[in-house]
Design a protein around this motif. Structure first.
Motif, PDB file in Angstrom:
ATOM      1  N   ASN A  93      -4.622 -21.545 -64.644  1.00  0.00           N
ATOM      2  CA  ASN A  93      -4.704 -20.095 -64.790  1.00  0.00           C
ATOM      3  C   ASN A  93      -6.126 -19.737 -65.222  1.00  0.00           C
ATOM      4  O   ASN A  93      -6.493 -19.944 -66.380  1.00  0.00           O
ATOM      5  CB  ASN A  93      -3.693 -19.609 -65.824  1.00  0.00           C
ATOM      6  CG  ASN A  93      -3.736 -18.115 -66.032  1.00  0.00           C
ATOM      7  OD1 ASN A  93      -4.536 -17.402 -65.417  1.00  0.00           O
ATOM      8  ND2 ASN A  93      -2.890 -17.622 -66.908  1.00  0.00           N
ATOM      9  N   PRO A  94      -6.955 -19.197 -64.322  1.00  0.00           N
ATOM     10  CA  PRO A  94      -8.343 -18.910 -64.684  1.00  0.00           C
ATOM     11  C   PRO A  94      -8.461 -17.933 -65.854  1.00  0.00           C
ATOM     12  O   PRO A  94      -9.407 -18.014 -66.629  1.00  0.00           O
ATOM     13  CB  PRO A  94      -8.966 -18.341 -63.418  1.00  0.00           C
ATOM     14  CG  PRO A  94      -7.903 -18.251 -62.403  1.00  0.00           C
ATOM     15  CD  PRO A  94      -6.656 -18.852 -62.943  1.00  0.00           C
ATOM     16  N   ALA A  95      -7.504 -17.024 -66.011  1.00  0.00           N
ATOM     17  CA  ALA A  95      -7.571 -16.064 -67.116  1.00  0.00           C
ATOM     18  C   ALA A  95      -7.484 -16.795 -68.456  1.00  0.00           C
ATOM     19  O   ALA A  95      -8.188 -16.452 -69.408  1.00  0.00           O
ATOM     20  CB  ALA A  95      -6.460 -15.032 -66.999  1.00  0.00           C
ATOM     21  N   LYS A  96      -6.641 -17.809 -68.535  1.00  0.00           N
ATOM     22  CA  LYS A  96      -6.510 -18.578 -69.775  1.00  0.00           C
ATOM     23  C   LYS A  96      -7.807 -19.314 -70.087  1.00  0.00           C
ATOM     24  O   LYS A  96      -8.263 -19.341 -71.232  1.00  0.00           O
ATOM     25  CB  LYS A  96      -5.351 -19.565 -69.665  1.00  0.00           C
ATOM     26  CG  LYS A  96      -5.057 -20.286 -70.955  1.00  0.00           C
ATOM     27  CD  LYS A  96      -3.697 -20.943 -70.874  1.00  0.00           C
ATOM     28  CE  LYS A  96      -3.260 -21.529 -72.170  1.00  0.00           C
ATOM     29  NZ  LYS A  96      -2.840 -20.587 -73.172  1.00  0.00           N
ATOM     30  N   VAL A  97      -8.412 -19.899 -69.078  1.00  0.00           N
ATOM     31  CA  VAL A  97      -9.673 -20.618 -69.273  1.00  0.00           C
ATOM     32  C   VAL A  97     -10.779 -19.645 -69.657  1.00  0.00           C
ATOM     33  O   VAL A  97     -11.547 -19.901 -70.602  1.00  0.00           O
ATOM     34  CB  VAL A  97     -10.047 -21.402 -67.995  1.00  0.00           C
ATOM     35  CG1 VAL A  97     -11.413 -22.035 -68.125  1.00  0.00           C
ATOM     36  CG2 VAL A  97      -8.985 -22.457 -67.699  1.00  0.00           C
TER      37      VAL A  97
END
Length: 145
Positions: free
Chosen positions: A24-28
């Motif tokens: 999940n790019p948002a989490k990263v």
């Protein structure tokens, strides 16, 4: 047996990346945004990876060779030069912009999102350009084992 072990290892890695939220790019990106919406949960993912790697290396280096190869494939140089620092910086910048590293993007292909496909295509183009800049062929011949 070698191929079966590689598939199993890849599936365990992909499952771990997925369970940890690294696909999940948002989490990263929230982890990297320490001045804004910082999400420290990935520290535990990194900590767990460091512990497992530490133990794994201690066990593996006791062997004279890997299980499915004649010798260990380790870098021949420990020099920290401009190419290493520049490549690391470029990797980090790409990770910060996209929210993906290549290792996490491969399991993320299962989401079917076009952003993942675009990211991996850009990685492929970058790898090809780097090979051309070094004067190497785009498709290297596979070493015989």
């Amino acid at each position: 047996m070698r191929l079966l072990f590689a598939v199993f290892t890849g599936m365990v890695f992909g499952a771990g990346i997925t369970l940890s939220g690294m696909i999940n790019p948002a989490k990263v990106l929230n982890f990297l945004d320490i001045a804004g919406t910082w999400d420290p949960s990935l520290i535990f993912v990194m900590g767990g990876a460091v512990v497992v790697t530490f133990i794994g290396y201690r066990l593996v280096w006791r062997r004279s060779a890997p299980l499915f190869a004649g010798r260990f494939q380790v870098p021949g140089s420990a020099v920290i030069d401009g190419r290493l620092v520049g490549g690391s910086a470029l990797f980090g910048i790409g990770w910060g912009i996209a929210g993906f590293c290549p290792g996490a993007a491969i399991p993320a292909l299962g989401t079917g999102r076009w952003e993942v496909i675009l990211f991996l295509a850009a990685v492929g183009v970058g790898l090809g350009l780097a090979r051309l800049a070094k004067g190497l062929p785009l498709w290297p011949r596979r070493a015989e084992t």
